[in-house]
Enzyme design. Structure first.
Site, mmCIF file in Angstrom:
data_model
loop_
_atom_site.group_PDB
_atom_site.id
_atom_site.type_symbol
_atom_site.label_atom_id
_atom_site.label_comp_id
_atom_site.label_asym_id
_atom_site.label_seq_id
_atom_site.Cartn_x
_atom_site.Cartn_y
_atom_site.Cartn_z
ATOM 1 N N HIS A 112 -96.366 -49.772 41.920
ATOM 2 C CA HIS A 112 -96.112 -49.429 43.289
ATOM 3 C C HIS A 112 -97.232 -50.242 43.608
ATOM 4 O O HIS A 112 -97.888 -51.187 43.252
ATOM 5 C CB HIS A 112 -96.174 -48.193 43.607
ATOM 6 C CG HIS A 112 -95.131 -47.075 42.834
ATOM 7 N ND1 HIS A 112 -93.630 -47.624 43.172
ATOM 8 C CD2 HIS A 112 -95.069 -46.477 41.724
ATOM 9 C CE1 HIS A 112 -93.266 -46.518 42.285
ATOM 10 N NE2 HIS A 112 -93.768 -46.231 41.480
ATOM 11 N N GLU A 149 -99.339 -41.892 43.065
ATOM 12 C CA GLU A 149 -99.270 -42.740 42.010
ATOM 13 C C GLU A 149 -99.926 -43.814 42.137
ATOM 14 O O GLU A 149 -100.338 -44.519 41.024
ATOM 15 C CB GLU A 149 -97.638 -42.750 42.050
ATOM 16 C CG GLU A 149 -97.489 -43.393 40.611
ATOM 17 C CD GLU A 149 -95.846 -43.562 40.284
ATOM 18 O OE1 GLU A 149 -95.556 -44.227 39.356
ATOM 19 O OE2 GLU A 149 -95.224 -43.018 41.082
ATOM 20 N N HIS A 204 -97.304 -46.044 35.175
ATOM 21 C CA HIS A 204 -96.526 -45.354 36.151
ATOM 22 C C HIS A 204 -97.065 -43.783 35.772
ATOM 23 O O HIS A 204 -97.565 -43.291 34.897
ATOM 24 C CB HIS A 204 -94.987 -45.170 36.181
ATOM 25 C CG HIS A 204 -94.599 -46.740 36.621
ATOM 26 N ND1 HIS A 204 -94.356 -46.729 38.121
ATOM 27 C CD2 HIS A 204 -94.501 -47.675 36.118
ATOM 28 C CE1 HIS A 204 -93.709 -47.955 38.310
ATOM 29 N NE2 HIS A 204 -93.954 -48.648 37.241
ATOM 30 N N GLU A 286 -94.680 -43.483 31.716
ATOM 31 C CA GLU A 286 -94.726 -42.416 32.609
ATOM 32 C C GLU A 286 -96.058 -41.557 32.087
ATOM 33 O O GLU A 286 -95.588 -40.844 31.187
ATOM 34 C CB GLU A 286 -93.661 -41.909 32.857
ATOM 35 C CG GLU A 286 -92.406 -42.557 33.445
ATOM 36 C CD GLU A 286 -92.535 -42.756 34.905
ATOM 37 O OE1 GLU A 286 -93.497 -42.571 35.737
ATOM 38 O OE2 GLU A 286 -91.571 -43.493 35.595
#
Length: 322
Positions: A112, A149, A204, A286
């Site tokens: 992101h 995040e 992430h 993740e």
């Protein structure tokens, strides 16, 4: 969470535990066990590109932190330091030219962008991911008290870069929070391809429900369509993912996801443009669930950020050292 898809909804699955001998080993030598798990995982990496290997998580237990004040991996930790504390990062650029990773190029993709939420129109524009179209990027998730995040991924990525550059690697970022938005998922893939990277890792954290805990590594599925053809990278990406998963367990004490991967800490997906368009070994990780109170306490801890970065960097190093 991945930029171009919501986390796949999967029923929670119970974890796989290898009987009494494994439990005994866990009690006697957790560090040795983590190494054994990596060996077990690597047993199945050759010649079966359509079947992900098994990375067995550490048995459910309380893992004491090696640093006072940081709590435990399965209990409620006491966050130490600010999540925005400066990472020990070297200036961007090539590695030292010496060390075990001299001559290697690693691309780190911080998931992101902290500025994406200001540019929702732009990031919602569709891009071609080979098999179909997806949005350019997403804002990512955040903890219940607003730690994003995008902030997390940048900080951990800086720490990974510092570790790898000390070992001589050239580290390339897809962005460093310096762009108005994005980059889009197709461009993120192209950055790794153009760099002829020896490994690419997209960092992430997930945004699942309370009680869904742990980390998982996302591997590319075998897909072919449009500009996507992952057949050449499925095998090496799997090996990269297995190495990272094993080292992440060892360095952080974090358990494998209890809601994705059936206790293996591995998930194979065909819907992520960052993987579909890659021509070099690439995985996503993740690191935990930002929406779970226990995981989020770790994800907001600067000390735990360093452990996570070490686990990812150690996995990359193990992969590149062969």
């Amino acid at each position: 969470m991945p930029y171009d898809s919501e986390s796949s909804n999967q029923d929670s699955r119970s974890r796989r535990v290898r009987g009494r001998a494994l439990v005994a080993l866990a009690a006697l030598a957790p560090t040795a066990l983590a190494g054994w798990l990596v060996w077990q995982a690597m047993e199945g990496t050759g010649g079966h590109d359509d079947k992900p290997p098994q990375v067995l998580p550490l048995p459910s237990r309380t893992v004491q932190s090696s640093r006072p004040g940081t709590g435990t991996a399965t209990g409620t930790p006491t966050p130490q330091g600010s999540p925005s504390s400066p990472a020990p990062s070297a200036p961007p650029g090539g590695g030292s030219g010496t060390g075990t990773l001299a001559g290697k190029t690693v691309v780190i993709d911080p998931g992101h962008n902290p500025n994406n939420f200001r540019h929702t129109k732009e990031i919602n524009q569709p891009v071609d991911i080979g098999t179909n179209e997806k949005e350019c990027d997403t804002t990512g998730t955040e903890t219940n008290d607003g730690y994003t995040e995008a902030e997390f991924t940048l900080d951990v990525s800086h720490r990974i870069r510092a570790i790898l550059e000390k070992q001589g690697a050239k580290v390339v970022f897809t962005h460093d929070g310096d762009r108005t938005f994005g980059p889009c998922v197709d461009e993120r893939a192209r950055i790794g391809n153009r760099a002829k990277a020896d490994a690419v890792v997209s960092v992430h954290a997930d945004g699942a429900a309370q009680g869904q805990r742990g980390f998982h590594v996302i591997l590319p599925a075998k897909v072919k369509g449009g500009g996507a053809d992952t057949a050449p990278i499925v095998g090496p990406s799997r090996e990269l993912g297995v190495r990272i998963a094993g080292k992440f367990v060892q360095d952080t004490g974090m358990n494998a996801s209890n809601y994705v991967g059936g206790g293996t800490a591995l998930d194979t997906r065909s819907d992520l443009g960052g993987l579909n368009l890659s021509t070099v070994p690439k995985v996503f990780i993740e690191c935990g669930n930002m929406r779970d109170s226990r995981d989020s306490a770790l994800l907001k801890s600067a000390d735990w950020h360093q452990k996570a970065a070490q686990g990812i960097a150690d996995g990359i190093t193990a992969f590149l050292d062969g």
